[in-house]
Design an enzyme around this catalytic site. Structure first.
Site, PDB file in Angstrom:
ATOM      1  CG  HIS A 212      -2.061  -0.947   0.972  1.00 13.25           C
ATOM      2  ND1 HIS A 212      -3.070  -0.686   0.093  1.00 13.25           N
ATOM      3  CD2 HIS A 212      -2.278  -2.188   1.433  1.00 13.25           C
ATOM      4  CE1 HIS A 212      -3.865  -1.712   0.046  1.00 13.25           C
ATOM      5  NE2 HIS A 212      -3.415  -2.651   0.848  1.00 13.25           N
TER       6      HIS A 212
ATOM      7  CD  GLU B  39      19.514  15.537 -42.967  1.00 10.81           C
ATOM      8  OE1 GLU B  39      19.928  15.583 -41.802  1.00 10.81           O
ATOM      9  OE2 GLU B  39      19.009  14.519 -43.472  1.00 10.81           O
TER      10      GLU B  39
ATOM     11  CB  CYS C  52      13.016  17.120 -36.520  1.00 12.92           C
ATOM     12  SG  CYS C  52      14.073  16.637 -37.879  1.00 12.92           S
TER      13      CYS C  52
ATOM     14  CG  ASP D 262      23.661  16.156 -40.529  1.00 11.10           C
ATOM     15  OD1 ASP D 262      24.794  16.207 -39.993  1.00 11.10           O
ATOM     16  OD2 ASP D 262      23.047  15.099 -40.728  1.00 11.10           O
TER      17      ASP D 262
END
Lengths: 536, 85
Positions: free
Chosen positions: A187, A426, A497, A450
């Site tokens: 518990h 990129e 991203c 990149d």
């Protein structure tokens, strides 16, 4: 400093004074009695009082921690009702005192539960039975009182905590639970989850730690006693970050990522494997903006089969339940090497045989992945994204392969959906021909890591170049702006991203530039959501 | 005497909550209610004795009801099993 390790039953960080739980020891002696009727009457009187107390605890639990936690006290009450036969039997047959009869009944029942080796739930109920027996014995001897009142916030340490003890505690003063026994089924563990505070069990922390400063790390299952300065500092920072996260979560979970003037931004998560999905959901991402499919290849000793890949993509699509999932196709080469691809050693791997260049050279490998992706598309909302694009023909060829895969699946009667196609921006080349590329695809996602490296001609791994490296270089920001404008001229949505997407200093700039989507590690989502919601 | 059988569907097997409901309902009848699982039997009115059977999902239980209100008790208890367990 000493460190003790146990099992983490709920994660989190807590720093505070260690307090050992004080227990009222119930020492029970076996005493011969002649008047057994009197003992039975004593038992019933104490039982009645105990039942009233249990009901009080039930009501308190109901108010403080909810029905699921309160239920256990109804069970306690029924346990106690079952004591009657056994207690009366022992008193009558052995002519002993009521305390001894109750203690024996409690012990026998606990032993029966303990014997259920294959059932940890039942084993954990021992604590409940002992709790009930102790309460009745206490009530026969003038009632209870633990003396566990704390003047400051504490890390509570105990052998084990009975439900009645956890409920009667002043919970506003408890920062963490640490028990020497107990289980993740106990518990205490359940209560810790409800209270959202860290908990450890089976942790051998000595009684002498009482009163000392401690740190509970509910991620690794450790407690530090008398931590040194470095450890303390490290955990203070972690605890602050945790607290801030919790606050943001509470405030921002379930809310839209929208500026005050009503512009909506898609805030997505970057993930590197299925294990990250929990963080994605926990941090309330609206979708996945970059699912790095490499992990399937990197963790394997041979080319992963179509079925293996299909299962992974399908799992992600299903778990995201209709939210967008952008899967980036295989991006290996350069710093990510896989033995079985048997790639030649290169002098200049960043400018070499990698990503889409491998895929368009070894089309059979690429088509296996595309087939798996299209099959998974039937189970959610999957987008496909190609990395390292520099020319239009690469996109045309990749799309041609997609069409071939669709034709095969149709011929085989395998279900799939129409999948939006996008590319990573990129390389500076892709930025320069972004208008032509936008005609070919549904979305762009800017890979700033990149893109920065190729634009500034700086290898980020080379530490001599640090002073030349500026992640906010105007050239990169200008490229981002150009990409967004080109995309929007052709109805192509544009996201980021790379790491810059989560840079709080640039969030406003990107939103003003017209960015449609930002994808980042899950832990950055809520802080960025806050910035956007505070914008005009 | 009335008798019925019940196959446990609760994936957790017998835990405190359904055991509690079963014994609470059983106590409403004067009949003696016995539940058998494997070779062992338990008084259905006693939660601890029911929990002691360590019933698992998929086990088949045989319930015997004997007493003045056995017809009603068997009928009601069969429903209680189906609903909670």
């Amino acid at each position: 400093m000493e460190v003790y390790e146990g099992k983490a039953s709920f994660k989190g960080i807590a720093i505070g004074k260690i307090a050992e739980m004080k227990k009222t020891e119930t020492v029970v002696r076996r005493v011969h009695v002649d008047n057994t009727e009197h003992e039975i009457a004593r038992y019933h009187a104490a039982k009645e009082q105990a039942q009233a107390e249990i009901m009080e605890l039930h009501d308190k639990a109901l108010k403080e921690v909810g029905e699921a936690q309160a239920e256990i006290f109804e069970v306690h009450s029924m346990f106690l009702d079952d004591f009657d036969d056994s207690v009366e039997n022992i008193i009558n047959e052995q002519s002993v005192n009521a305390e001894y009869a109750v203690a024996t009944t409690g012990d026998n029942t606990a032993a029966m539960l303990a014997a259920m080796d294959d059932n940890p739930y039942m084993q954990a109920r021992q604590t409940d039975v002992k709790d009930v027996a102790d309460r009745v014995i206490r009530d026969m001897n003038g009632g209870s009182g633990h003396g566990n009142e704390f003047t400051e916030e504490v890390l509570l340490v105990a052998d084990d905590l009975a439900p009645s003890e956890t409920v009667s505690l002043d919970k506003s003063k408890v920062l963490a639970f640490v028990t020497r026994e107990g289980s993740t089924n106990s518990h205490t563990a359940i209560l810790a989850r409800t209270m959202n505070i860290p908990a450890l069990c089976q942790t051998p922390v000595p009684k002498e730690a009482d009163g000392k400063l401690g740190i509970v790390d509910g991620f690794t299952g450790k407690i530090f006693v008398d931590p040194d300065e470095d450890t303390l500092k490290k955990y203070q920072n972690l605890a602050d970050a945790e607290a801030e996260k919790k606050r943001l979560l509470k405030e921002l979970k379930g809310k839209d990522t929208v500026t005050r003037s009503g512009r909506k931004i898609k805030l997505y998560a970057n993930i590197g494997g299925i294990g990250d999905l929990n963080f994605v959901l926990e941090n309330d991402a609206a979708g996945i903006g970059l699912f790095r499919s490499e992990f399937l290849y990197l963790q394997s000793n041979d080319y992963p089969s179509e079925d293996e890949q299909f299962k992974a993509y399908r799992t992600v699509a299903e778990m995201m339940a209709g939210k967008e999932v952008v899967v980036r196709t295989l991006d290996i080469g350069a710093d990510k090497q896989v033995d079985y691809f048997k790639l030649d050693k290169e002098d200049n791997p960043a400018l070499g045989f990698r990503a889409i260049r491998i895929c368009l050279t070894r089309e059979e490998v690429f088509k296996t992945q595309l087939r798996a992706l299209y099959r998974a598309s039937a189970y959610g909302k999957i987008d496909i994204m190609f990395p390292m694009i520099t020319s239009v023909w690469e996109v045309e060829r990749a799309k041609q392969l997609c069409r071939e895969v669709q034709a095969e699946l149709t011929a085989q009667n395998i279900p799939f959906k129409q999948v939006p196609i996008g590319i990573m921006i990129e390389t500076p080349a892709a930025v320069m021909v972004a208008d032509d590329l936008a005609e070919q695809v549904d979305f762009f996602s800017i890979g700033t890591n990149d893109l920065t490296q190729y634009t500034l001609a700086i290898d980020r791994q080379n530490q001599h170049l640090e002073r030349f490296f500026n992640p906010h270089h105007p050239a990169v920001l200008k490229e981002i702006q150009m990409t967004i404008e080109a995309g929007h001229r052709h109805n192509t949505w544009v996201g980021i991203c790379g790491e810059l997407g989560a840079d709080p200093e640039l969030t406003e700039t990107f939103v003003r530039m017209g960015i449609d989507e930002l994808s980042m590690s899950p832990s950055s989502i809520l802080p960025v959501r806050k910035i956007i919601r505070d914008m005009e | 005497m009335k008798q019925f059988q019940y196959k446990v569907r609760d994936p957790q097997g017998m835990h405190a909550r359904p055991a509690g409901i079963l014994s609470a309902e059983a106590k409403k009848f004067t009949s003696k209610l016995t539940v058998k699982a494997g070779g062992e039997s338990a008084d259905l009115k006693k939660i601890l004795s029911v929990m002691g059977l360590a019933v698992k999902c998929g086990d088949t239980l045989t319930i015997n009801v004997e007493g003045d209100d056995e017809i009603a008790a068997a009928k009601v208890m069969e429903e209680v099993f189906k609903k909670n367990f």
